[in-house]
Design a protein around this motif. Structure first.
Motif, PDB file in Angstrom:
ATOM      1  N   HIS A 105      -6.686   5.442  -1.081  1.00 53.17           N
ATOM      2  CA  HIS A 105      -5.310   6.188  -1.272  1.00 53.17           C
ATOM      3  C   HIS A 105      -4.964   7.299  -0.222  1.00 53.17           C
ATOM      4  O   HIS A 105      -6.021   7.778   0.152  1.00 53.17           O
ATOM      5  CB  HIS A 105      -5.066   6.585  -2.636  1.00 53.17           C
ATOM      6  CG  HIS A 105      -5.162   5.605  -3.775  1.00 53.17           C
ATOM      7  ND1 HIS A 105      -4.217   4.979  -4.425  1.00 53.17           N
ATOM      8  CD2 HIS A 105      -6.190   5.117  -4.314  1.00 53.17           C
ATOM      9  CE1 HIS A 105      -4.599   4.207  -5.329  1.00 53.17           C
ATOM     10  NE2 HIS A 105      -5.892   4.160  -5.245  1.00 53.17           N
ATOM     11  N   ASP A 107      -1.999  10.423   0.287  1.00 52.23           N
ATOM     12  CA  ASP A 107      -0.403  10.977   0.259  1.00 52.23           C
ATOM     13  C   ASP A 107      -0.022  11.437   1.431  1.00 52.23           C
ATOM     14  O   ASP A 107      -0.786  12.186   2.234  1.00 52.23           O
ATOM     15  CB  ASP A 107      -0.317  12.014  -1.132  1.00 52.23           C
ATOM     16  CG  ASP A 107      -0.630  11.622  -2.156  1.00 52.23           C
ATOM     17  OD1 ASP A 107      -0.221  10.407  -2.590  1.00 52.23           O
ATOM     18  OD2 ASP A 107      -1.247  12.266  -3.079  1.00 52.23           O
ATOM     19  N   TYR A 108       1.191  11.033   2.097  1.00 49.76           N
ATOM     20  CA  TYR A 108       1.681  11.708   3.107  1.00 49.76           C
ATOM     21  C   TYR A 108       3.297  11.851   3.181  1.00 49.76           C
ATOM     22  O   TYR A 108       3.775  11.254   2.382  1.00 49.76           O
ATOM     23  CB  TYR A 108       1.105  10.928   4.288  1.00 49.76           C
ATOM     24  CG  TYR A 108       1.518   9.211   4.199  1.00 49.76           C
ATOM     25  CD1 TYR A 108       2.740   8.764   4.622  1.00 49.76           C
ATOM     26  CD2 TYR A 108       0.399   8.533   3.623  1.00 49.76           C
ATOM     27  CE1 TYR A 108       2.963   7.546   4.407  1.00 49.76           C
ATOM     28  CE2 TYR A 108       0.750   7.378   3.354  1.00 49.76           C
ATOM     29  CZ  TYR A 108       1.732   6.652   3.904  1.00 49.76           C
ATOM     30  OH  TYR A 108       2.222   5.288   3.690  1.00 49.76           O
ATOM     31  N   GLU A 109       3.583  12.754   3.870  1.00 46.43           N
ATOM     32  CA  GLU A 109       5.023  12.823   3.999  1.00 46.43           C
ATOM     33  C   GLU A 109       5.760  11.943   5.238  1.00 46.43           C
ATOM     34  O   GLU A 109       4.879  11.537   5.872  1.00 46.43           O
ATOM     35  CB  GLU A 109       5.274  14.325   4.277  1.00 46.43           C
ATOM     36  CG  GLU A 109       4.736  15.442   3.222  1.00 46.43           C
ATOM     37  CD  GLU A 109       5.234  16.890   3.564  1.00 46.43           C
ATOM     38  OE1 GLU A 109       5.288  17.296   4.789  1.00 46.43           O
ATOM     39  OE2 GLU A 109       4.886  17.538   2.584  1.00 46.43           O
ATOM     40  N   ALA A 127       4.633   6.922  -5.549  1.00 40.52           N
ATOM     41  CA  ALA A 127       3.594   7.873  -6.174  1.00 40.52           C
ATOM     42  C   ALA A 127       4.488   9.015  -6.614  1.00 40.52           C
ATOM     43  O   ALA A 127       5.550   9.365  -6.196  1.00 40.52           O
ATOM     44  CB  ALA A 127       2.526   8.222  -5.430  1.00 40.52           C
ATOM     45  N   LEU A 129       4.401  13.332  -7.592  1.00 40.96           N
ATOM     46  CA  LEU A 129       3.784  14.362  -7.435  1.00 40.96           C
ATOM     47  C   LEU A 129       4.399  15.543  -8.125  1.00 40.96           C
ATOM     48  O   LEU A 129       5.531  15.740  -8.259  1.00 40.96           O
ATOM     49  CB  LEU A 129       3.903  14.723  -5.993  1.00 40.96           C
ATOM     50  CG  LEU A 129       3.089  16.032  -5.394  1.00 40.96           C
ATOM     51  CD1 LEU A 129       1.706  15.923  -5.505  1.00 40.96           C
ATOM     52  CD2 LEU A 129       3.465  16.249  -3.857  1.00 40.96           C
TER      53      LEU A 129
END
Length: 136
Positions: A105, A107-109, A127, A129
């Motif tokens: 996994h 998470d990224y912008e 996802a 946040l």
């Protein structure tokens, strides 16, 4: 990039990661106790060094089973665009699979979508946040 050495769980000083993290993420240098965090919470981490200088880093945590998570992927801005981040992710993926993980996994912008999806092969997934405090 033959002059770059990649390492798995190699020794890395807090000051090195703090300096690299600040440069890569564009914030002031903080006094984060990386060594304590890495030893206490990480499956492993991958480093990239040129002439012994830390120019890339990614931390990998896991759930003890099928899931591994990339955290704090950073490459020195001077060295970005040369495949170092991509190699860090590939090394993390290979090692995660070797350890029995089935999912990796991250998470990224949105501005990093091309890097993670096109260059590293991650698939987008929804996802959630929740920001718990303004700083870590």
């Amino acid at each position: 990039m033959d002059d770059i050495e990649y390492g798995l769980r190699t020794d890395v000083a807090d000051e090195e990661i703090n300096t690299l993290h600040a440069a890569a993420f564009g914030h002031e240098i903080l006094a984060v106790p990386w060594s304590t965090r890495l030893r206490g919470h990480s499956l492993f981490w991958v480093t990239a060094r040129r002439h012994r200088n830390l120019i890339g880093f990614v931390n990998v945590i896991g759930d003890g089973g099928a899931h591994a998570v990339l955290l704090d992927l950073c490459v020195d801005p001077v060295s970005q665009g040369r495949g170092i981040g991509q190699r860090l992710v590939r090394t993390a993926a290979d090692e995660s699979a070797r350890r029995g993980c089935q999912w990796l996994h991250a998470d990224y912008e949105s501005p990093l979508r091309t890097f993670y999806e096109d260059r590293c092969g991650l698939r987008p997934s929804p996802a959630g946040l929740l920001r718990l405090s303004p700083s870590c």
